[in-house]
Enzyme design. Structure first.
Site, PDB file in Angstrom:
ATOM      1  N   ARG A 181     -28.211 -22.960 -76.246  1.00 51.93           N
ATOM      2  CA  ARG A 181     -27.409 -24.132 -75.852  1.00 51.93           C
ATOM      3  C   ARG A 181     -28.140 -24.996 -74.830  1.00 51.93           C
ATOM      4  O   ARG A 181     -27.951 -26.214 -74.816  1.00 51.93           O
ATOM      5  CB  ARG A 181     -26.064 -23.678 -75.299  1.00 51.93           C
ATOM      6  CG  ARG A 181     -25.151 -23.239 -76.424  1.00 51.93           C
ATOM      7  CD  ARG A 181     -23.847 -22.744 -75.903  1.00 51.93           C
ATOM      8  NE  ARG A 181     -22.901 -22.599 -77.005  1.00 51.93           N
ATOM      9  CZ  ARG A 181     -21.814 -21.858 -76.950  1.00 51.93           C
ATOM     10  NH1 ARG A 181     -21.520 -21.192 -75.851  1.00 51.93           N
ATOM     11  NH2 ARG A 181     -21.000 -21.775 -77.975  1.00 51.93           N
ATOM     12  N   LYS A 206     -11.481 -11.991 -91.765  1.00 52.73           N
ATOM     13  CA  LYS A 206     -10.086 -12.302 -92.065  1.00 52.73           C
ATOM     14  C   LYS A 206      -9.871 -13.572 -92.864  1.00 52.73           C
ATOM     15  O   LYS A 206     -10.417 -14.623 -92.555  1.00 52.73           O
ATOM     16  CB  LYS A 206      -9.340 -12.478 -90.746  1.00 52.73           C
ATOM     17  CG  LYS A 206      -9.146 -11.201 -89.969  1.00 52.73           C
ATOM     18  CD  LYS A 206      -8.493 -11.611 -88.696  1.00 52.73           C
ATOM     19  CE  LYS A 206      -7.803 -10.541 -87.944  1.00 52.73           C
ATOM     20  NZ  LYS A 206      -7.256 -11.137 -86.721  1.00 52.73           N
ATOM     21  N   GLY A 227     -19.861 -18.899 -85.590  1.00 54.86           N
ATOM     22  CA  GLY A 227     -20.583 -17.873 -84.838  1.00 54.86           C
ATOM     23  C   GLY A 227     -21.381 -16.854 -85.618  1.00 54.86           C
ATOM     24  O   GLY A 227     -22.601 -16.757 -85.470  1.00 54.86           O
ATOM     25  N   GLY A 262     -16.329 -22.480 -82.788  1.00 57.63           N
ATOM     26  CA  GLY A 262     -14.941 -22.876 -82.976  1.00 57.63           C
ATOM     27  C   GLY A 262     -14.800 -24.358 -83.275  1.00 57.63           C
ATOM     28  O   GLY A 262     -13.976 -24.760 -84.104  1.00 57.63           O
TER      29      GLY A 262
HETATM   30  P1  AMP Z   1     -15.448 -13.561 -88.668  1.00 56.41           P
HETATM   31  O1  AMP Z   1     -15.520 -13.585 -87.167  1.00 56.41           O
HETATM   32  O2  AMP Z   1     -14.077 -13.614 -89.236  1.00 56.41           O
HETATM   33  O3  AMP Z   1     -16.407 -14.551 -89.310  1.00 56.41           O
HETATM   34  O4  AMP Z   1     -15.937 -12.115 -89.095  1.00 56.41           O
HETATM   35  C1  AMP Z   1     -17.220 -11.642 -88.822  1.00 56.41           C
HETATM   36  C2  AMP Z   1     -17.158 -10.153 -88.836  1.00 56.41           C
HETATM   37  O5  AMP Z   1     -16.674  -9.705 -90.084  1.00 56.41           O
HETATM   38  C3  AMP Z   1     -18.500  -9.487 -88.655  1.00 56.41           C
HETATM   39  O6  AMP Z   1     -18.505  -8.809 -87.441  1.00 56.41           O
HETATM   40  C4  AMP Z   1     -18.617  -8.538 -89.821  1.00 56.41           C
HETATM   41  O7  AMP Z   1     -19.085  -7.260 -89.457  1.00 56.41           O
HETATM   42  C5  AMP Z   1     -17.192  -8.424 -90.322  1.00 56.41           C
HETATM   43  N1  AMP Z   1     -17.130  -8.112 -91.739  1.00 56.41           N
HETATM   44  C6  AMP Z   1     -17.746  -8.743 -92.749  1.00 56.41           C
HETATM   45  N2  AMP Z   1     -17.502  -8.143 -93.919  1.00 56.41           N
HETATM   46  C7  AMP Z   1     -16.696  -7.091 -93.653  1.00 56.41           C
HETATM   47  C8  AMP Z   1     -16.097  -6.084 -94.459  1.00 56.41           C
HETATM   48  N3  AMP Z   1     -16.291  -6.044 -95.788  1.00 56.41           N
HETATM   49  N4  AMP Z   1     -15.313  -5.160 -93.845  1.00 56.41           N
HETATM   50  C9  AMP Z   1     -15.123  -5.210 -92.513  1.00 56.41           C
HETATM   51  N5  AMP Z   1     -15.666  -6.130 -91.698  1.00 56.41           N
HETATM   52  C10 AMP Z   1     -16.441  -7.069 -92.263  1.00 56.41           C
END
Ligand code: AMP
Length: 393
Positions: free
Chosen positions: A32, A197, A353, A376
């Protein structure tokens, strides 16, 4: 900002120096700081002086040595190759005095804005005080906090006439690149979404369906879609309350002629750990006791093919648990496919991120068109929301 003459003028620049610090309070990731250099240098090179302001961490309105911006001074000076003055406040008589004595070519860094609770509250009187420390221009270069209606990121803008306020160069680049994808994408346009999610990505999916040709969905969120379609997903991540919504998104996509592409197969593990027992399975036929932690070979091939035929690519979210070596292959392969497509002329933007962390982990950040600095903020931009920091300018 490119059209402003800064000669013998002072610019108050809102930068995003919210960088991670080590235990010994040195900067552990200077991305940054490096990203803010072009704006600072342009102001100095055109004969002006800079007053820099930022937040650092979450001090909750109280002073703390650990979150003092003084900690980032050595890294900032080393990047700029020049001395930077520091004042241990961001408003008040001492600050005004130091600003009044600034000469062309000099830089003054103010103390952490969030030592004042008024900053996050977007307090008008506080914003007015900031605007009144004796500067000529307000430049917002903090894209990473553009989605916050804080005193220094948006409220302050009203105290500067239109021609006295502007985006910085980083902010312009972020907005231009995001608009290239959202408003003037060359087709085929493929969005790659992953991460844990569905609930975090619903608004993005909805906003992208009308503009994208393909939406590739990987990572943990893919299993909610499989379950919604009647598949067995074993112990994979699933948001039970989003099953109907997943089907609804698939339906809206069909109506818009946008393809939603899910990973046909998955690397499944009997445990959420790097040394778990693993097997490859169809993503809709995962045994109980196993969970999908990465996309499989067939999915890698399908996704890579779609990516290679795309002219515009947006990527947000990893394809699996890329932090563990046993489940990083999918994310790495997709990063390589994006790099290859970019080499062949596609425009690729990586935002948010974890996909930024992934592209850096595989050392491919220089092989894509643009890596956003705003996690974000970029997500909200892609959700179609108006960002207060942008709107205020
Ligand atoms: P997000 O912050 O929602 O973009 O999620 C990122 C996180 O999702 C990372 O830390 C990954 O380890 C986790 N992730 C990705 N694929 C999977 C999966 N199939 N099962 C559990 N966690 C996951």
């Amino acid at each position: 900002m490119k059209h402003i003459n800064f000669k013998n003028k002072i610019a108050l620049v809102r930068v995003d120096f919210n960088v991670p610090l080590t235990q010994s309070l040195t900067v552990s990731d200077n991305t940054r700081i490096v990203a803010a250099l072009p704006t600072i240098k342009q102001i100095l090179n055109s004969g002006g002086a800079c007053v820099l302001m930022s937040h650092l961490g979450r001090p909750k309105g109280e002073k703390s040595d650990k979150l003092s911006l003084k900690n980032i001074l050595p890294e900032l000076e080393s990047q700029l190759k020049q001395k930077v003055a520091f004042v241990d406040d961001c408003i008040g008589i001492d600050v005004k005095h130091k600003v009044a004595n600034l000469k062309a070519g000099e830089i003054l860094l103010l103390e952490n804005l969030r030592f004042y609770p008024e900053e996050k509250k977007g307090d008008i009187a506080f914003a007015k005080e900031l605007a009144g420390i004796g500067v000529d221009f307000y430049i917002n270069d903090a894209f990473g906090t553009a989605h916050r209606a804080h005193a220094s990121t948006s409220v302050i803008a009203q105290f500067f006439d239109k021609e006295k306020r502007s985006f910085g160069l980083l902010m312009s680049a972020e907005v231009e690149n995001a608009n290239k994808v959202l408003k003037s994408a060359e087709h085929p346009f493929t969005a790659i979404l992953g991460g844990a999610k569905v609930s975090d990505k619903i608004e993005i999916i909805k906003n992208l369906i009308p503009v994208a040709d393909n939406i590739i969905i990987g990572g943990g969120m893919a299993y909610t879609f499989y379950k919604a379609q009647g598949g067995n997903i074993g112990n994979s991540l699933c948001e039970e309350d989003k099953l109907d919504l997943a089907n609804e998104l698939i339906e809206i996509a069909e109506q818009n002629n946008t393809k939603i592409i899910l990973p046909t197969d998955s690397v499944c593990a009997d445990n959420f750990s790097n040394d778990a027992n693993t097997k490859l399975a169809n993503s809709n036929e995962i045994e109980d006791g196993f969970m999908g932690l990465d996309i499989g070979e067939k999915a890698i091939n399908t996704f890579s093919e779609v990516i290679s035929n795309s002219k515009t690519i947006l990527w947000n979210g990893p394809m699996g648990v890329f932090e563990m070596s046993s489940f990083q292959k999918g994310t790495k392969s997709i990063a390589m496919a994006v790099a290859k497509a970019t080499k062949n002329g596609a425009f690729s933007l990586i935002g948010g991120g974890d996909s930024v962390a992934a592209i850096k982990k595989f050392d491919l950040q220089d092989k894509v068109s643009y890596v956003s600095t705003g996690g974000g903020a970029m997500l909200e931009f892609f959700e179609g929301k108006e960002l207060p920091g942008i709107a205020a300018i």
